[in-house]
Design an enzyme around this catalytic site. Structure first.
Site: not given
Lengths: 315, 484
Positions: A87, A231, A257
């Protein structure tokens, strides 16, 4: 839930995520304010009809009258965290939740016209529930006829930016948005696991999965001699079930993994003909998983052919 | 360094004399050269002599004063050249007083722009076909026109940029990157436009340089005494506005340049608010670089320029890399063109540059001395009329010819009890266009202790009647707010 620690974390969360409104203000439950006390919200169309009847500068006169009726804010409320950017004048807006679940907005500005725009929005939005505020379309702004592009998202469109800021506050005040107020955490003691914060609460319920689902899984795995490697980053729902099942069927392994690969090879060597791999696509380890998976597959085939050969020999 | 200049050499001159102002200058017509075999004479791209409306063609409402001098007629003369001004806003005639933000464009410039796009739009420097040669010639001719406009030594000293902001960033990222180091000082002022502050902030962050800011005197001009105190052996650059877009003060460039020379510092002049409004002679001013934006001087948006002394430009490394600014390109490395090509990567804003040249010609045809004289008069009139309105506080020095205090034809002001934006919004309802906010000078507003100002800024086509309409509208607006 509204601990000081939680509020501070919430303000950091808000600041980091660019949620300027309410960044350092705790959510206040103003128990004394009821829906009847807060000014009933007026429909946009109803308020806009007054402005549509007015011509030229009369429209602004009306706006400034609204501005004059707006309660001014204190100096502490006219702070940076309440300021609406975009503004050309300074505008501040705050939002609170009334006991009945409706929002009470307050606003102020150093410009009379901006203050008037603020007042108009407050009249139309205060008293609505957060969800109702979020549903207000920006096209409503054009009803007042202040400018041709009132509903345009633009860096300098004050009216539009005020509405956006009020919607942002509504989002934070939506029930269930309490995640913003408390940092999610799990407290683990000898006796129990306690969760706080919506996210933690939703995760914790998977620690006790559906027993029937676990039974079905164990039955199926043992009947078909299936080993499972999964996993850590799998959905908590899946992990919850698998962890429970692992207590009864030993050939379920949840790990990273690398270990997944080792376990899979081990299971293949032990003669498990089918391997189910639960893996997250984003995990880079798939690069080294692939050759392992190939090896596992090769071992499974080898084992199968050895069994066939043994069978043939037996006959 | 390998050089590669592909612009055609322009050889022959036509001398033309303006029937209005009597100014004579050279306009070049391209000759056939080995590079430009396909250029034909009398091509449509040669800039036609700007024709002004006759003195009687467009008369606005009667001036409020009887003090009509020859110069007062300038706006009436040129007004018909600006088609945009002839319109109504909310049923009232448009009074455009936001020229410090951007200027309107005369038909002459608009026609040149249209002629380019309808007649010979083609990429420059690259083709040998007819259209390409035409556009190249017009583009380079425009560069010469700009060079003449600021009295540069040669066209090679004019680098086309998108605007003044880009020109300043160019210097900061080339000369600045190589010559400014840790602890070196760059002197700016509190009145600077953000575009002459932020690039230096970014440079200082990267290099560890220190920024110093000169303040204002009590009558809100540049504090030269403070500047003298700030300049020292560590000062490498003084980057300063010629004319402030908010205060309207005119800074003493020659004095600043001699201060800089004492410590071997360079001077960059932000001439955005001076080049459009007064004669600017880089030889007389003595600065090292000058930047300006085309859109503030009757030219299209998207084009501006950096002037620099040739030896200085030649010492600067490239900034944006790409086509045009190279000599030879191999896979691992390239060699770069001479200035100005070295700093003009990629396809430029060709039509807009030609438009900028046409704008320079248009203004030259009026005569920048005449423009300056008119603006001084109407600027004083604006300041005087505005001062008479109760509750108005104007920022910057009051013009005073006896003590040599100059002021641009713009006034930033506040009104007691009414926010600048509210003033501008209500004035807009009367068709009067002024600006409100901080005008890209937030540090200045903070220094003055205010949030926002309203600003009325004039140009050659604004009349006394418009100033009167503005002041009248302002009085009405202030009453409007008082009466509610």
């Amino acid at each position: 839930m509204d601990s000081q620690f939680g509020t501070r974390r919430a303000s950091m969360f808000c600041k980091q995520n660019n949620l300027s409104a309410l960044a350092s203000r705790p959510l206040v439950y103003a128990a004394s304010v009821t829906r009847e006390d807060a000014s009933r919200n007026i429909a946009f169309e109803e308020l806009a009809s007054d402005f549509q009847d007015a011509e030229g500068t009369e429209r602004f006169k009306l706006l400034i009258q609204y501005a004059k009726n707006l309660e001014p804010m204190s100096d502490s409320e006219r702070a940076m965290e309440n300021r609406i950017m975009g503004c050309t004048s300074q505008v501040w807006i705050t939002a609170e939740l009334g006991a009945d679940g409706s929002i009470i907005y307050r606003g102020d500005s150093d410009s009379d016209i901006s203050k008037g725009l603020c007042a108009v929005l407050i009249k139309c939005l205060s008293g609505l529930t957060p969800l109702e505020v979020l549903e207000v379309p920006t096209e409503k702004l054009s009803l007042f006829g202040f400018s041709e592009d009132a509903a345009t998202a633009s860096r300098t469109n004050g009216f539009y930016n005020m509405l956006e800021a009020m919607k942002k506050s509504a989002r934070l005040l939506t029930p269930g948005a309490g995640a913003a107020s408390v940092f999610p955490s799990l407290t683990i003691s000898a006796d129990a696991v306690t969760a706080q914060g919506d996210f933690a609460l939703s995760q914790a319920k998977f620690l006790e999965p559906d027993a029937a689902a676990v039974d079905r899984l164990v039955e199926a795995l043992s009947a078909k001699k299936i080993g499972v490697v999964a996993h850590f980053y799998m959905d908590p729902e899946v992990q919850g079930v698998l962890s429970a099942a692992a207590k009864r069927w030993p050939h379920i392994h949840i790990s990273d993994s690398l270990v997944m690969a080792d376990r899979a090879v081990g299971m293949a060597e032990a003669g498990y003909v089918t391997l189910r791999v639960f893996h997250r696509l984003f995990c880079l380890p798939s690069l080294h998983w692939h050759p392992v998976r190939l090896r596992a597959r090769a071992l499974v085939r080898e084992a199968a052919s050895r069994r066939l050969a043994a069978k043939a020999l037996a006959t | 360094m390998n050089t590669h200049i592909s612009q055609p050499r322009l050889r022959s001159y036509h001398f033309r004399t303006s029937p209005e102002s009597g100014t004579t200058f050279a306009s070049r017509v391209p000759l056939l050269t080995p590079q430009t075999k396909h250029v034909s004479h009398g091509s449509p791209f040669v800039v036609e002599w700007p024709r002004h409306a006759s003195r009687n063609s467009h008369v606005l409402s009667v001036c409020a004063t009887n003090d009509v001098s020859i110069e007062t007629d300038l706006a009436s003369e040129v007004r018909a050249d600006f088609p945009l001004l002839d319109q109504e806003v909310y049923g009232k005639p448009l009074v455009y007083l936001d020229n410090a933000a951007t200027s309107q464009k005369p038909k002459q410039v608009l026609d040149v722009l249209a002629a380019y796009y309808t007649g010979y739009n083609s990429n420059v420097h690259r083709g040998v076909h007819n259209l390409s040669a035409k556009s190249t010639t017009a583009y380079e001719q425009a560069r010469e026109q700009v060079a003449r406009f600021v009295n540069a030594d040669s066209w090679k000293e004019i680098v086309y940029t998108r605007n003044a902001s880009e020109a300043i960033n160019l210097v900061a990222n080339t000369w600045g990157a190589e010559n400014i180091g840790e602890g070196d000082e760059i002197v700016l002022s509190v009145m600077e436009h953000h575009s002459n502050i932020v690039p230096w902030q970014l440079l200082a962050k990267r290099t560890g340089a220190v920024l110093r800011f000169v303040g204002l005197t009590e009558d809100e001009r540049l504090d030269m005494e403070e500047l003298r105190g700030l300049v020292n052996s560590r000062t490498k650059l003084i980057s300063i506005a010629h004319v402030s877009n908010t205060l309207g003060c005119v800074n003493p460039v020659e004095e600043i340049v001699s201060l800089a020379k004492e410590v071997d510092a360079k001077v960059l002049l932000d001439a955005c608010q001076s080049v459009p409004h007064m004669p600017v002679d880089v030889q007389a001013l003595g600065c090292d670089w000058l930047v300006a934006s085309g859109h503030k001087m009757c030219a299209p948006t998207g084009i501006g320029f950096l002037w620099g002394k040739y030896e200085l430009l030649d010492s600067m490394p490239p900034w944006m890399g790409g086509g045009e600014m190279i000599a030879d390109v191999f896979l691992e490395e390239s060699t770069y063109a001479e200035p100005p090509s070295r700093f003009e990567a990629g396809t430029p804003a060709i039509g807009e540059a030609i438009g900028l040249g046409a704008a320079c010609e248009y203004l030259s045809a009026i005569g920048m001395d005449r423009v300056y004289q008119y603006e001084t008069e109407i600027g004083e009139y604006l300041h005087q009329k505005l001062s008479e309105v109760e509750g108005i506080r104007i920022y910057g020095p009051a013009p005073d010819s006896s003590s040599g205090i100059e002021r641009a034809a713009l006034c930033s002001f506040t009104a007691e009890g009414v926010h600048a934006t509210d003033l501008a919004t209500i004035l807009d309802q009367s068709g009067i266009a002024i600006r409100s906010g901080h005008h890209c000078t937030q540090p200045l507003h903070r220094h003055l202790g205010i949030n926002a100002t309203a600003r009325a800024s004039l140009y050659v086509y604004n009349t006394r009647a418009e100033v009167d309409a503005f002041v009248e509208g302002l009085r009405e607006t202030i009453s409007f707010f008082k009466d509610i």
